[in-house]
Scaffold this motif. Sequence first.
Motif, PDB file in Angstrom:
ATOM      1  N   GLY A  60       0.402  -1.216  -0.069  1.00 35.76           N
ATOM      2  CA  GLY A  60      -0.068  -0.434   0.351  1.00 35.76           C
ATOM      3  C   GLY A  60       0.768   1.468  -0.563  1.00 35.76           C
ATOM      4  N   LEU A  61       2.555   1.409  -0.360  1.00 34.50           N
ATOM      5  CA  LEU A  61       2.670   2.354   0.006  1.00 34.50           C
ATOM      6  C   LEU A  61       3.406   2.989  -1.579  1.00 34.50           C
ATOM      7  N   VAL A  62       3.057   1.662  -2.475  1.00 28.07           N
ATOM      8  CA  VAL A  62       2.904   2.695  -4.219  1.00 28.07           C
ATOM      9  C   VAL A  62       1.713   2.225  -5.778  1.00 28.07           C
ATOM     10  N   GLU A  63       1.491   3.348  -5.965  1.00 25.59           N
ATOM     11  CA  GLU A  63       0.133   2.587  -6.417  1.00 25.59           C
ATOM     12  C   GLU A  63       1.225   3.041  -8.013  1.00 25.59           C
ATOM     13  N   THR A  64       0.350   2.694  -9.202  1.00 23.45           N
ATOM     14  CA  THR A  64       0.481   2.427 -10.639  1.00 23.45           C
ATOM     15  C   THR A  64      -0.127   2.780 -11.634  1.00 23.45           C
ATOM     16  N   ARG A  65       0.498   4.264 -11.959  1.00 20.23           N
ATOM     17  CA  ARG A  65      -0.611   5.432 -13.514  1.00 20.23           C
ATOM     18  C   ARG A  65      -0.512   4.249 -14.729  1.00 20.23           C
ATOM     19  N   PRO A  66      -1.202   4.532 -15.022  1.00 20.91           N
ATOM     20  CA  PRO A  66      -1.123   2.821 -16.195  1.00 20.91           C
ATOM     21  C   PRO A  66      -0.202   4.867 -17.553  1.00 20.91           C
ATOM     22  N   GLN A  67       0.306   3.766 -18.481  1.00 22.74           N
ATOM     23  CA  GLN A  67       1.613   4.625 -19.205  1.00 22.74           C
ATOM     24  C   GLN A  67       1.727   5.901 -18.149  1.00 22.74           C
ATOM     25  N   SER A  68       1.945   6.297 -17.342  1.00 20.96           N
ATOM     26  CA  SER A  68       2.992   7.324 -16.906  1.00 20.96           C
ATOM     27  C   SER A  68       3.903   6.806 -15.444  1.00 20.96           C
ATOM     28  N   GLY A  69       3.425   6.043 -15.049  1.00 21.82           N
ATOM     29  CA  GLY A  69       4.625   5.349 -13.795  1.00 21.82           C
ATOM     30  C   GLY A  69       4.177   4.700 -11.859  1.00 21.82           C
ATOM     31  N   HIS A  70       5.382   5.013 -11.812  1.00 18.79           N
ATOM     32  CA  HIS A  70       5.256   4.893  -9.935  1.00 18.79           C
ATOM     33  C   HIS A  70       5.197   5.776  -9.426  1.00 18.79           C
ATOM     34  N   TYR A  71       4.364   6.011  -8.516  1.00 18.11           N
ATOM     35  CA  TYR A  71       3.776   6.932  -7.739  1.00 18.11           C
ATOM     36  C   TYR A  71       3.652   6.665  -6.502  1.00 18.11           C
ATOM     37  N   VAL A  72       4.368   7.255  -5.142  1.00 21.03           N
ATOM     38  CA  VAL A  72       4.403   7.270  -3.720  1.00 21.03           C
ATOM     39  C   VAL A  72       2.258   7.520  -3.663  1.00 21.03           C
ATOM     40  N   ARG A  73       1.877   6.772  -2.799  1.00 21.61           N
ATOM     41  CA  ARG A  73       0.395   6.237  -2.633  1.00 21.61           C
ATOM     42  C   ARG A  73       0.126   7.621  -1.926  1.00 21.61           C
ATOM     43  N   ARG A  74      -1.606   8.139  -2.838  1.00 21.04           N
ATOM     44  CA  ARG A  74      -1.716   9.696  -1.860  1.00 21.04           C
ATOM     45  C   ARG A  74      -2.586   9.086  -0.566  1.00 21.04           C
ATOM     46  N   ARG A  75      -2.729   9.344   0.253  1.00 19.89           N
ATOM     47  CA  ARG A  75      -3.752   9.272   1.323  1.00 19.89           C
ATOM     48  C   ARG A  75      -5.153  10.140   1.020  1.00 19.89           C
ATOM     49  N   GLU A  76      -5.923   9.035   0.316  1.00 19.35           N
ATOM     50  CA  GLU A  76      -6.904   9.425   0.157  1.00 19.35           C
ATOM     51  C   GLU A  76      -7.537  11.288   0.491  1.00 19.35           C
ATOM     52  N   ARG A  77      -7.959  10.380   2.045  1.00 18.08           N
ATOM     53  CA  ARG A  77      -9.135  11.383   2.332  1.00 18.08           C
ATOM     54  C   ARG A  77      -8.709  12.099   4.339  1.00 18.08           C
ATOM     55  N   PRO A  78      -9.013  13.766   3.868  1.00 21.35           N
ATOM     56  CA  PRO A  78      -8.213  13.574   5.279  1.00 21.35           C
ATOM     57  C   PRO A  78      -8.076  12.999   6.772  1.00 21.35           C
ATOM     58  N   ARG A  79      -7.242  12.858   7.987  1.00 20.32           N
ATOM     59  CA  ARG A  79      -6.719  12.172   8.717  1.00 20.32           C
ATOM     60  C   ARG A  79      -8.102  12.229   9.529  1.00 20.32           C
ATOM     61  N   PRO A  80      -9.063  11.907  10.190  1.00 20.65           N
ATOM     62  CA  PRO A  80      -9.808  12.139  11.500  1.00 20.65           C
ATOM     63  C   PRO A  80      -9.243  12.678  12.785  1.00 20.65           C
ATOM     64  N   GLU A  81     -10.361  13.283  13.566  1.00 19.39           N
ATOM     65  CA  GLU A  81      -9.563  13.807  15.003  1.00 19.39           C
ATOM     66  C   GLU A  81      -9.434  12.841  15.299  1.00 19.39           C
ATOM     67  N   GLU A  82      -8.009  12.805  16.170  1.00 26.15           N
ATOM     68  CA  GLU A  82      -7.682  11.870  17.480  1.00 26.15           C
ATOM     69  C   GLU A  82      -8.916  11.728  18.566  1.00 26.15           C
ATOM     70  N   PRO A  83      -8.891  10.703  19.177  1.00 24.45           N
ATOM     71  CA  PRO A  83      -9.912  10.554  20.458  1.00 24.45           C
ATOM     72  C   PRO A  83      -9.061  11.647  20.959  1.00 24.45           C
ATOM     73  N   ARG A  84     -10.357  12.244  22.057  1.00 20.78           N
ATOM     74  CA  ARG A  84     -10.370  12.806  22.788  1.00 20.78           C
ATOM     75  C   ARG A  84      -9.580  12.548  24.639  1.00 20.78           C
ATOM     76  N   VAL A  85      -8.298  12.900  25.384  1.00 21.91           N
ATOM     77  CA  VAL A  85      -7.635  13.015  26.529  1.00 21.91           C
ATOM     78  C   VAL A  85      -9.295  11.771  27.113  1.00 21.91           C
ATOM     79  N   SER A  86      -8.600  11.369  28.124  1.00 20.25           N
ATOM     80  CA  SER A  86      -8.849  10.093  28.795  1.00 20.25           C
ATOM     81  C   SER A  86      -9.566  11.022  29.623  1.00 20.25           C
TER      82      SER A  86
END
Length: 475
Positions: A60-86
């Motif tokens: 899951g570190l690399v993605e292949t784009r046809p006729q373009s090459g290999h790329y570092v995989r993008r994170r598709e969505r922004p990270r969710p917020e972290e859990p609250r401090v207990s």
Amino acid sequence: MAEASRLRRYEQVAERLAEAMAAGTLRPGDRLPSVRQLSLRERVSISTVLQAYLHLESLGLVETRPQSGHYVRRRERPRPEEPRVSRPTSTATPPGISALVARVYRAASDERIVQLGAAVPAPELLPGPRLHRDMVMLSRQRPDAIGYDMPPGCLELRRQVARRALEWGCSLSADDFITTCGATEAVYLSLAAVARSGDTVVIESPAYYGTLQAMESLGLRALELPSHPRHGLELDALEAVLDKRRVAAVLVVPSFSNPLGACMPEENRARLVAMLARREVPLIEDDIYGDLHHGLERPRTCKSFDRAGLVLLCGSVSKTLAPGFRVGWVAPGRFQERMELLKFAHTTATPTLPQLAVARFLASGGYDKHLRTLRRRLASQVERMTEAICEHFPEGTRVSRPSGGSLLWVELPPKVNTLVLHARALEAGISIAPGPIFSAQARYTNCIRLNCGQVWSPRLEAAMATLGSLARALA
């Protein structure tokens, strides 16, 4: 032999690229060198480069784009917020969670169920064949291995663990260790060595349910203190407690805690050890996840700051090599003699043959290479699980951001009762760990812990979609 050589070579190429991604030299979206360019740069064949890129793509570190090459995989969505401090209450509570834990773990051996509950690495991630061969060889070479290995335990293993302790920041000898049946026994014996029935032990909140079960069986009271999802135990809260009341010990998982995945900063570790040393309070340090950092360096242990012999350092290979071997250890400091007596009274000895096999693997030099691959794969799986949560779970879900280990702590919207979610997930063939088992006060009713130690697959992807759908229905 030639095939094994090629395998090692493509893994070396893939490892260098993965390290550049971890260091930020290669960022999401960056184009990687062409197959021919990398072949010339690394002085390897084109087929070796293609194998390396396929390997990185499977992680899951690399993605292949046809006729373009290999790329570092993008994170598709922004990270969710972290859990609250207990924010647990300041009441010392006798844990009573064993019945619920039993319900969770009954599903752990069912192959029909997707295992997201138990914090166990998949066999495919571990060097099982190598360890099995070593066991067979040692059973022939060491006929004495069928006998009891009395405390302090296997000298060969203790020597190898003492060598590795240098990487933890510790200067320890083989005589400073006692071997145990996994870190679970190491923690149990440590609690028994420093506390008596009715005593209060400070723990992080949420806390690993195995710790709570050990305290329950010993008749101890758990005082849960606030924990930050990144930095772990809140030391100001601990100091306030120590100024007001007597506690028998403090028990923490400073490196990639279970279940939060928090990693205590080095300065906090030094402050914690000094704070307890001034008051002569023992510190039980569970370092079972210490070798599974996702970054470049292993965190120093709290034990490395110990000058009073008050830190009892516990560890094992259950998360890195072989859970079923039940091989662990403890460096108990000033409690060495008492711990050896307790070990003999509790289980008499640790099985000899698994200890010898682990010692042989550590001595061979293969452990570090195995760890590099394992850490990379776990980091990738944590990332994929996080993306699946972003895609499928209800709005308002919060997710931890561990910098090591293989666990995610998921805080769902308040209306979601995770005991109900656990039951419905089991009906759908999915095992999860509901939040209340991580608290003596049965808190965290809208939280779950997910294991990222399973290899990513279409089955696992479908399970995450189903789990998200169940959670959305409850929300």
